[in-house]
Structures are given as structure tokens and as C-alpha cells.
Design a protein around this motif. Structure first.
Motif, PDB file in Angstrom:
ATOM      1  N   GLU A 118      37.148  44.596  35.688  1.00 47.71           N
ATOM      2  CA  GLU A 118      37.976  43.826  34.885  1.00 47.71           C
ATOM      3  C   GLU A 118      38.327  44.686  33.505  1.00 47.71           C
ATOM      4  O   GLU A 118      39.550  44.778  33.335  1.00 47.71           O
ATOM      5  N   LYS A 119      37.296  45.539  33.069  1.00 50.77           N
ATOM      6  CA  LYS A 119      37.642  46.163  32.011  1.00 50.77           C
ATOM      7  C   LYS A 119      38.813  47.455  32.471  1.00 50.77           C
ATOM      8  O   LYS A 119      39.499  47.921  31.507  1.00 50.77           O
ATOM      9  N   ALA A 120      38.675  47.970  33.738  1.00 49.70           N
ATOM     10  CA  ALA A 120      39.487  48.766  34.170  1.00 49.70           C
ATOM     11  C   ALA A 120      40.990  48.348  34.464  1.00 49.70           C
ATOM     12  O   ALA A 120      41.909  49.237  34.820  1.00 49.70           O
ATOM     13  N   GLY A 121      40.932  47.190  34.296  1.00 46.61           N
ATOM     14  CA  GLY A 121      42.283  46.713  34.824  1.00 46.61           C
ATOM     15  C   GLY A 121      42.608  46.403  35.984  1.00 46.61           C
ATOM     16  O   GLY A 121      43.796  46.169  36.508  1.00 46.61           O
ATOM     17  N   VAL A 122      41.704  46.126  36.880  1.00 49.95           N
ATOM     18  CA  VAL A 122      41.761  45.604  38.464  1.00 49.95           C
ATOM     19  C   VAL A 122      42.146  44.243  38.387  1.00 49.95           C
ATOM     20  O   VAL A 122      41.287  43.424  38.021  1.00 49.95           O
ATOM     21  N   ILE A 123      43.348  43.990  38.957  1.00 52.41           N
ATOM     22  CA  ILE A 123      43.616  42.472  39.098  1.00 52.41           C
ATOM     23  C   ILE A 123      43.617  41.880  40.656  1.00 52.41           C
ATOM     24  O   ILE A 123      43.481  41.059  40.672  1.00 52.41           O
ATOM     25  N   GLU A 124      43.195  42.935  41.585  1.00 51.40           N
ATOM     26  CA  GLU A 124      42.804  42.463  42.873  1.00 51.40           C
ATOM     27  C   GLU A 124      42.323  43.646  43.566  1.00 51.40           C
ATOM     28  O   GLU A 124      42.559  44.833  43.227  1.00 51.40           O
ATOM     29  N   LYS A 125      41.292  43.314  44.228  1.00 55.45           N
ATOM     30  CA  LYS A 125      40.771  44.272  44.997  1.00 55.45           C
ATOM     31  C   LYS A 125      40.240  43.975  46.520  1.00 55.45           C
ATOM     32  O   LYS A 125      40.279  42.601  46.738  1.00 55.45           O
TER      33      LYS A 125
END
Length: 96
Positions: free
Chosen positions: A75-82
Motif C-alpha cells: 500500500e505504501k509503495a503505491g500498489v493498486i493491484e497485485k
């Protein structure tokens, strides 16, 4: 066995900074980074980044991927989908 991961991100540099900080965590989870790619046809605001890891301990790797701490880091790294997939190389593959 290998682990193929895809992360849709907003900012590559922010994601990469977090990814670099977690190198020891990946290794402790029985993973070794083999390759890193990015999608060339991304939009200006979203990018797909793909990681290939060699898996030495699948149980540890699964526990790591499901850890709440990793979710917070994503979340902190800006991942919006994984997504991630454990895969095996096919034996005796012949190219035509």
C-alpha cells in the motif's frame, strides 16, 4: 519452482524504493529475484511491473506473501493491484 508476481503501480520510483528495502525479507522467505520487467504499453498513470523469483521454500514464500506487513508495504509503495503465481518449468520443452 518459480514465483511470478505482477504489481500494478502508480509511481515506479516509489515502488522500486520499497522493493529495494525488502530485499532481505524476500531472501528470508526463501525467494531469490531472477528477473524484473515492466510493461511497455502502460498508461501514463498506471504501470505493470513483473518479478520472477526462484522459490527455495514454498511454505515460507506463501506465508510471506500473505503477511499483513507485506500488504501494508504494498500500500505504501503505491500498489493498486497485485497477483502472484507459483509456476514450474515444463520439462523437455522443444521449440518449433
Amino acid at each position: 519452482m518459480y514465483l511470478l508476481c505482477r504489481n500494478k503501480i502508480m509511481d515506479y520510483q516509489v515502488w522500486r524504493d520499497y522493493f529495494n528495502v525488502n530485499t532481505i525479507s524476500y531472501e528470508e522467505a526463501g525467494l531469490m529475484l531472477k528477473s524484473l520487467w515492466h510493461e511497455t504499453s502502460s498508461t501514463e498513470t498506471e504501470f505493470n511491473v513483473f518479478c520472477m523469483f526462484k522459490v527455495f521454500d514454498q511454505k515460507k514464500a506463501k506465508a510471506f506473501l500473505n503477511a499483513p506487513e507485506l500488504g501494508q508495504q504494498r500500500e505504501k509503495a503505491g500498489v493498486i493491484e497485485k497477483e502472484h503465481h507459483f509456476i514450474d518449468e515444463l520439462p523437455s520443452f522443444t521449440r518449433h
